[in-house]
Design a protein around this motif. Structure first.
Motif, PDB file in Angstrom:
ATOM      1  N   VAL A  66      52.917 -30.781  -9.091  1.00 17.21           N
ATOM      2  CA  VAL A  66      52.119 -30.793  -7.766  1.00 17.21           C
ATOM      3  C   VAL A  66      53.286 -31.683  -6.777  1.00 17.21           C
ATOM      4  O   VAL A  66      53.123 -32.208  -7.056  1.00 17.21           O
ATOM      5  CB  VAL A  66      50.520 -30.760  -7.936  1.00 17.21           C
ATOM      6  CG1 VAL A  66      49.811 -30.179  -6.592  1.00 17.21           C
ATOM      7  CG2 VAL A  66      49.389 -30.478  -9.288  1.00 17.21           C
ATOM      8  N   PHE A  67      52.933 -30.460  -6.072  1.00 12.36           N
ATOM      9  CA  PHE A  67      53.242 -30.464  -4.376  1.00 12.36           C
ATOM     10  C   PHE A  67      53.273 -28.993  -3.920  1.00 12.36           C
ATOM     11  O   PHE A  67      52.878 -28.403  -3.717  1.00 12.36           O
ATOM     12  CB  PHE A  67      55.791 -29.952  -4.940  1.00 12.36           C
ATOM     13  CG  PHE A  67      55.463 -28.957  -5.349  1.00 12.36           C
ATOM     14  CD1 PHE A  67      56.153 -27.626  -4.549  1.00 12.36           C
ATOM     15  CD2 PHE A  67      55.941 -28.214  -6.709  1.00 12.36           C
ATOM     16  CE1 PHE A  67      56.205 -26.741  -5.063  1.00 12.36           C
ATOM     17  CE2 PHE A  67      56.199 -26.952  -7.094  1.00 12.36           C
ATOM     18  CZ  PHE A  67      56.383 -26.049  -6.191  1.00 12.36           C
ATOM     19  N   PHE A  68      53.518 -29.851  -1.994  1.00 14.70           N
ATOM     20  CA  PHE A  68      53.663 -28.731  -1.553  1.00 14.70           C
ATOM     21  C   PHE A  68      54.769 -29.393  -0.465  1.00 14.70           C
ATOM     22  O   PHE A  68      55.021 -30.073  -0.083  1.00 14.70           O
ATOM     23  CB  PHE A  68      52.049 -28.729  -0.833  1.00 14.70           C
ATOM     24  CG  PHE A  68      51.450 -29.994  -0.428  1.00 14.70           C
ATOM     25  CD1 PHE A  68      51.623 -30.473   1.218  1.00 14.70           C
ATOM     26  CD2 PHE A  68      51.025 -31.076  -0.987  1.00 14.70           C
ATOM     27  CE1 PHE A  68      50.875 -32.004   2.187  1.00 14.70           C
ATOM     28  CE2 PHE A  68      50.589 -32.215  -0.255  1.00 14.70           C
ATOM     29  CZ  PHE A  68      50.840 -32.833   0.691  1.00 14.70           C
ATOM     30  N   ARG A  69      54.829 -27.877   0.262  1.00  8.99           N
ATOM     31  CA  ARG A  69      55.984 -28.577   1.311  1.00  8.99           C
ATOM     32  C   ARG A  69      55.342 -27.611   2.800  1.00  8.99           C
ATOM     33  O   ARG A  69      54.881 -26.558   2.734  1.00  8.99           O
ATOM     34  CB  ARG A  69      57.325 -27.764   0.848  1.00  8.99           C
ATOM     35  CG  ARG A  69      56.955 -26.272   0.002  1.00  8.99           C
ATOM     36  CD  ARG A  69      58.549 -25.832  -0.221  1.00  8.99           C
ATOM     37  NE  ARG A  69      59.167 -25.983   0.304  1.00  8.99           N
ATOM     38  CZ  ARG A  69      60.506 -26.435   0.274  1.00  8.99           C
ATOM     39  NH1 ARG A  69      61.351 -25.734  -0.970  1.00  8.99           N
ATOM     40  NH2 ARG A  69      61.747 -26.284   1.240  1.00  8.99           N
ATOM     41  N   MET A  75      53.244 -22.633   5.014  1.00 13.98           N
ATOM     42  CA  MET A  75      52.744 -23.967   3.683  1.00 13.98           C
ATOM     43  C   MET A  75      52.497 -23.094   2.667  1.00 13.98           C
ATOM     44  O   MET A  75      51.742 -22.528   2.668  1.00 13.98           O
ATOM     45  CB  MET A  75      51.693 -24.711   4.293  1.00 13.98           C
ATOM     46  CG  MET A  75      51.276 -25.957   2.927  1.00 13.98           C
ATOM     47  SD  MET A  75      50.101 -27.008   3.790  1.00 13.98           S
ATOM     48  CE  MET A  75      51.318 -28.417   4.689  1.00 13.98           C
ATOM     49  N   SER A  76      53.035 -24.041   1.149  1.00 15.34           N
ATOM     50  CA  SER A  76      53.328 -23.689   0.312  1.00 15.34           C
ATOM     51  C   SER A  76      52.233 -25.190  -0.455  1.00 15.34           C
ATOM     52  O   SER A  76      52.975 -25.577  -0.230  1.00 15.34           O
ATOM     53  CB  SER A  76      54.318 -22.232  -0.284  1.00 15.34           C
ATOM     54  OG  SER A  76      55.267 -23.791  -0.460  1.00 15.34           O
ATOM     55  N   MET A  77      52.086 -24.871  -1.242  1.00 14.49           N
ATOM     56  CA  MET A  77      51.434 -25.613  -2.824  1.00 14.49           C
ATOM     57  C   MET A  77      52.014 -24.943  -4.425  1.00 14.49           C
ATOM     58  O   MET A  77      52.061 -23.885  -4.354  1.00 14.49           O
ATOM     59  CB  MET A  77      50.035 -26.033  -2.270  1.00 14.49           C
ATOM     60  CG  MET A  77      49.199 -27.387  -4.026  1.00 14.49           C
ATOM     61  SD  MET A  77      48.382 -27.182  -3.656  1.00 14.49           S
ATOM     62  CE  MET A  77      48.208 -26.134  -5.626  1.00 14.49           C
ATOM     63  N   GLY A  78      52.335 -26.044  -5.024  1.00 13.18           N
ATOM     64  CA  GLY A  78      52.706 -24.958  -5.769  1.00 13.18           C
ATOM     65  C   GLY A  78      52.924 -26.148  -7.160  1.00 13.18           C
ATOM     66  O   GLY A  78      52.610 -27.735  -6.968  1.00 13.18           O
ATOM     67  N   LEU A  79      53.022 -25.640  -8.491  1.00 11.14           N
ATOM     68  CA  LEU A  79      53.324 -26.069  -9.485  1.00 11.14           C
ATOM     69  C   LEU A  79      53.901 -26.346 -10.042  1.00 11.14           C
ATOM     70  O   LEU A  79      54.535 -24.554  -9.897  1.00 11.14           O
ATOM     71  CB  LEU A  79      51.342 -25.658 -10.560  1.00 11.14           C
ATOM     72  CG  LEU A  79      50.570 -25.716 -10.082  1.00 11.14           C
ATOM     73  CD1 LEU A  79      49.469 -24.857 -11.210  1.00 11.14           C
ATOM     74  CD2 LEU A  79      49.985 -27.014  -9.740  1.00 11.14           C
ATOM     75  N   LEU A  93      51.458 -13.052 -16.472  1.00 13.71           N
ATOM     76  CA  LEU A  93      51.879 -14.165 -15.227  1.00 13.71           C
ATOM     77  C   LEU A  93      50.674 -14.977 -15.724  1.00 13.71           C
ATOM     78  O   LEU A  93      50.116 -15.434 -15.465  1.00 13.71           O
ATOM     79  CB  LEU A  93      51.559 -13.326 -13.885  1.00 13.71           C
ATOM     80  CG  LEU A  93      52.071 -11.647 -13.809  1.00 13.71           C
ATOM     81  CD1 LEU A  93      51.807 -11.150 -12.303  1.00 13.71           C
ATOM     82  CD2 LEU A  93      54.216 -12.494 -13.619  1.00 13.71           C
ATOM     83  N   ARG A  94      52.193 -16.682 -14.965  1.00  8.79           N
ATOM     84  CA  ARG A  94      51.028 -17.750 -14.925  1.00  8.79           C
ATOM     85  C   ARG A  94      51.508 -18.197 -13.494  1.00  8.79           C
ATOM     86  O   ARG A  94      51.948 -17.883 -12.985  1.00  8.79           O
ATOM     87  CB  ARG A  94      51.745 -19.240 -15.835  1.00  8.79           C
ATOM     88  CG  ARG A  94      51.545 -18.786 -17.251  1.00  8.79           C
ATOM     89  CD  ARG A  94      52.472 -19.929 -17.870  1.00  8.79           C
ATOM     90  NE  ARG A  94      53.034 -20.434 -17.559  1.00  8.79           N
ATOM     91  CZ  ARG A  94      54.140 -22.019 -18.052  1.00  8.79           C
ATOM     92  NH1 ARG A  94      53.534 -21.907 -19.008  1.00  8.79           N
ATOM     93  NH2 ARG A  94      54.363 -22.439 -17.383  1.00  8.79           N
ATOM     94  N   PRO A  95      50.075 -18.244 -12.766  1.00  6.27           N
ATOM     95  CA  PRO A  95      50.193 -18.616 -10.958  1.00  6.27           C
ATOM     96  C   PRO A  95      51.317 -19.697 -11.023  1.00  6.27           C
ATOM     97  O   PRO A  95      50.358 -21.109 -11.384  1.00  6.27           O
ATOM     98  CB  PRO A  95      48.534 -18.984 -11.202  1.00  6.27           C
ATOM     99  CG  PRO A  95      48.257 -18.954 -12.116  1.00  6.27           C
ATOM    100  CD  PRO A  95      48.946 -18.388 -13.312  1.00  6.27           C
ATOM    101  N   CYS A  96      51.499 -20.279  -9.639  1.00  9.83           N
ATOM    102  CA  CYS A  96      52.285 -21.298 -10.297  1.00  9.83           C
ATOM    103  C   CYS A  96      52.884 -22.205  -8.519  1.00  9.83           C
ATOM    104  O   CYS A  96      52.896 -23.031  -8.307  1.00  9.83           O
ATOM    105  CB  CYS A  96      53.613 -21.324 -10.366  1.00  9.83           C
ATOM    106  SG  CYS A  96      54.823 -19.454  -9.668  1.00  9.83           S
ATOM    107  N   ALA A  97      51.776 -20.701  -7.626  1.00 13.32           N
ATOM    108  CA  ALA A  97      51.984 -21.254  -6.067  1.00 13.32           C
ATOM    109  C   ALA A  97      51.224 -19.714  -5.048  1.00 13.32           C
ATOM    110  O   ALA A  97      51.034 -19.349  -5.155  1.00 13.32           O
ATOM    111  CB  ALA A  97      53.796 -20.764  -5.319  1.00 13.32           C
ATOM    112  N   TRP A  98      51.125 -21.158  -3.634  1.00 12.78           N
ATOM    113  CA  TRP A  98      49.772 -20.414  -2.514  1.00 12.78           C
ATOM    114  C   TRP A  98      49.980 -20.914  -1.743  1.00 12.78           C
ATOM    115  O   TRP A  98      50.639 -21.754  -1.190  1.00 12.78           O
ATOM    116  CB  TRP A  98      48.644 -21.180  -3.320  1.00 12.78           C
ATOM    117  CG  TRP A  98      48.045 -20.732  -4.503  1.00 12.78           C
ATOM    118  CD1 TRP A  98      47.010 -19.554  -4.331  1.00 12.78           C
ATOM    119  CD2 TRP A  98      48.004 -21.594  -5.835  1.00 12.78           C
ATOM    120  NE1 TRP A  98      46.463 -19.774  -6.490  1.00 12.78           N
ATOM    121  CE2 TRP A  98      47.214 -20.748  -6.646  1.00 12.78           C
ATOM    122  CE3 TRP A  98      48.808 -22.119  -6.183  1.00 12.78           C
ATOM    123  CZ2 TRP A  98      47.588 -21.625  -7.748  1.00 12.78           C
ATOM    124  CZ3 TRP A  98      49.614 -22.979  -7.372  1.00 12.78           C
ATOM    125  CH2 TRP A  98      48.524 -21.932  -8.189  1.00 12.78           C
TER     126      TRP A  98
END
Length: 120
Positions: A66-69, A75-79, A93-98
């Motif tokens: 997990v990370f965010f930037r 701002m995004s958070m991702g896997l 699809l596999r969700p990976c970022a928001w």
């Protein structure tokens, strides 16, 4: 009595929090709340900067899940690809970022769920 964190782990945590504190508001507040939520969801997680981003793994040398930037005011958070992520029910699809531009309790609950799943 718990063992105190190693100097390296403390330095990593300090670097992550310093990175978050560099951001303008409301992103400092959002970043702090994301950090607290992710750590609460996985108390044994280790923090570190990964490509300059706050990130979380099961060990200092383990892959980041997990990370965010904050990049150009977004701002995004991702896997990462190492995270456990189920496919969406109606696609491959596999969700990976928001993207995150505000934070509330419902969003934090989803972040906690994602963090717990990512490390399972």
């Amino acid at each position: 009595m718990p063992t105190p964190p190693s100097d390296m782990a403390q330095n990593d945590l300090t670097a992550v929090l310093a990175k978050i504190d560099e951001w303008p508001e409301p992103y400092v507040t959002i970043g702090r709340r994301l950090h607290e939520t992710i750590i609460s969801a996985g108390p044994k997680l280790k923090t570190r900067l990964w490509y300059g981003m706050p990130s979380y793994a099961t060990a200092r040398s383990a892959p980041v899940f997990v990370f965010f930037r904050l990049d150009d005011g977004v701002m995004s958070m991702g896997l990462s690809e190492k995270a456990t992520v189920d496919r969406e029910s109606d696609s491959t699809l596999r969700p990976c970022a928001w993207f995150i531009d505000e934070i509330d309790d419902r969003t934090l609950a989803k972040v906690a769920e994602l963090a717990r799943t990512a490390f399972s």
